[in-house]
Write a protein that holds these residues in place. Structure first.
Motif, short mmCIF file in Angstrom:
data_model
loop_
_atom_site.label_atom_id
_atom_site.label_comp_id
_atom_site.label_asym_id
_atom_site.label_seq_id
_atom_site.Cartn_x
_atom_site.Cartn_y
_atom_site.Cartn_z
N TYR A 72 2.31 48.90 34.36
CA TYR A 72 1.43 48.21 35.31
C TYR A 72 2.20 47.36 36.33
N ALA A 73 3.51 47.23 36.14
CA ALA A 73 4.28 46.25 36.91
C ALA A 73 4.83 46.75 38.25
N GLY A 74 4.26 47.83 38.78
CA GLY A 74 4.70 48.31 40.08
C GLY A 74 6.18 48.67 40.10
N GLY A 75 6.91 48.23 41.12
CA GLY A 75 8.32 48.55 41.24
C GLY A 75 9.16 47.97 40.11
N TRP A 76 8.69 46.92 39.50
CA TRP A 76 9.44 46.28 38.43
C TRP A 76 9.44 47.10 37.15
N ALA A 77 8.54 48.06 37.06
CA ALA A 77 8.46 48.88 35.85
C ALA A 77 9.73 49.70 35.66
N ALA A 78 10.39 50.05 36.76
CA ALA A 78 11.56 50.92 36.69
C ALA A 78 12.87 50.17 36.49
N ALA A 79 12.86 48.87 36.67
CA ALA A 79 14.09 48.08 36.55
C ALA A 79 14.70 48.26 35.15
N ASP A 89 8.95 38.86 39.02
CA ASP A 89 8.98 39.99 38.07
C ASP A 89 7.55 40.19 37.55
N LEU A 90 6.90 41.24 38.04
CA LEU A 90 5.49 41.46 37.71
C LEU A 90 5.25 41.86 36.27
N ALA A 91 6.31 42.25 35.56
CA ALA A 91 6.15 42.63 34.16
C ALA A 91 6.14 41.40 33.26
N SER A 92 6.59 40.29 33.81
CA SER A 92 6.73 39.08 33.02
C SER A 92 5.43 38.28 32.94
#
Length: 211
Positions: free
Chosen positions: A183-190, A57-60
């Motif tokens: 900034y978290a790529g695909g994880w931003a939309a989760a 999870d790139l947002a974490s």
DNA sequence: ATTTAGATCCTCT
DNA sequence: GAGGATCTAAATG
């Protein structure tokens, strides 16, 4: 007042050990309690949360399993507090979830103040009730939470803990993408943000939905 | 009502 | 040296 679904009970081991998404959902309606040094209780009902997963999870802050001095407590067992400092002036409070080493946590984004409101107002520069805890950094300021509380064990602490409440029905719960993680790529939309629909103390007013 | 910019400093590269 | 899991005040339509 007619419904009292469950008697208030302190959250323990099993509650925190679940995965971040379940905990984020279950925390809605629960109460976060902080007891000040002088014994005064400051508390509020949790109405908005965000789940931050471990692993990729790139947002974490725990993304990629990178442990640092700053995020160390995030890799502890479910039930620890993870308090971090951002933007040169703000603190944010998280509840670590899952098992040690996983790096999962739930960010508490908003509370409805229930106890110690006068004290909270003092901490917040005398603002109105809806401005006291309607945002992750606001509630830390209102409750007096700082880096000093990083790593505190919510399962055992007598000054910082969670008490069950609610429960909040599924129909009253909304979900959305997490805030401020573009900034978290695909994880931003989760859709890992959970909140009580139409609650006046949310960090953001939700768009008016119509059929 | 909505948008913009500035504050401000710890942490990691 | 750069960049934040944000908030607020000020400017603008």
């Amino acid at each position: 007042m007619s419904t009292r679904a469950c008697k208030p009970e302190r959250w323990g081991e099993a509650d925190f050990a679940r995965d971040a998404q379940q905990v984020a959902r279950s925390l809605l309606g629960a109460t976060l309690v902080r007891v000040c040094d002088d014994g005064e209780r400051l508390a509020g009902t949790i109405i908005e949360t965000e789940a931050y997963l471990g692993g990729d999870d790139l947002a974490s802050h725990s993304a990629g399993g990178r442990r640092t001095a700053r995020n160390e407590s995030m890799f502890g067992p479910g039930g620890l507090a993870y308090v971090y400092f951002v933007y040169g002036m703000h603190h944010c409070f998280n509840v670590v979830t899952g098992r040690a080493g996983e790096g999962q946590a739930v960010l508490i984004r908003a509370l409805e103040p229930t106890e110690g409101i006068d004290r909270m107002r003092a901490h917040r520069g005398g603002r109105g009730d809806r401005e006291l805890c309607s945002g992750p950094a606001k509630l830390c300021k209102a409750l007096g939470l700082t880096r000093q509380h990083d790593g505190v064990d919510l399962r055992e602490s007598s000054t910082l803990f969670v008490v069950s409440g609610g429960p909040i029905a599924d129909e009253a719960v909304g979900r959305s993408a997490r805030i401020g993680v573009d900034y978290a790529g695909g994880w931003a939309a989760a859709e890992l943000r959970f909140f009580v629909l139409n609650h006046p103390h949310l960090s953001r007013r939700e768009p008016v939905s119509h059929a």
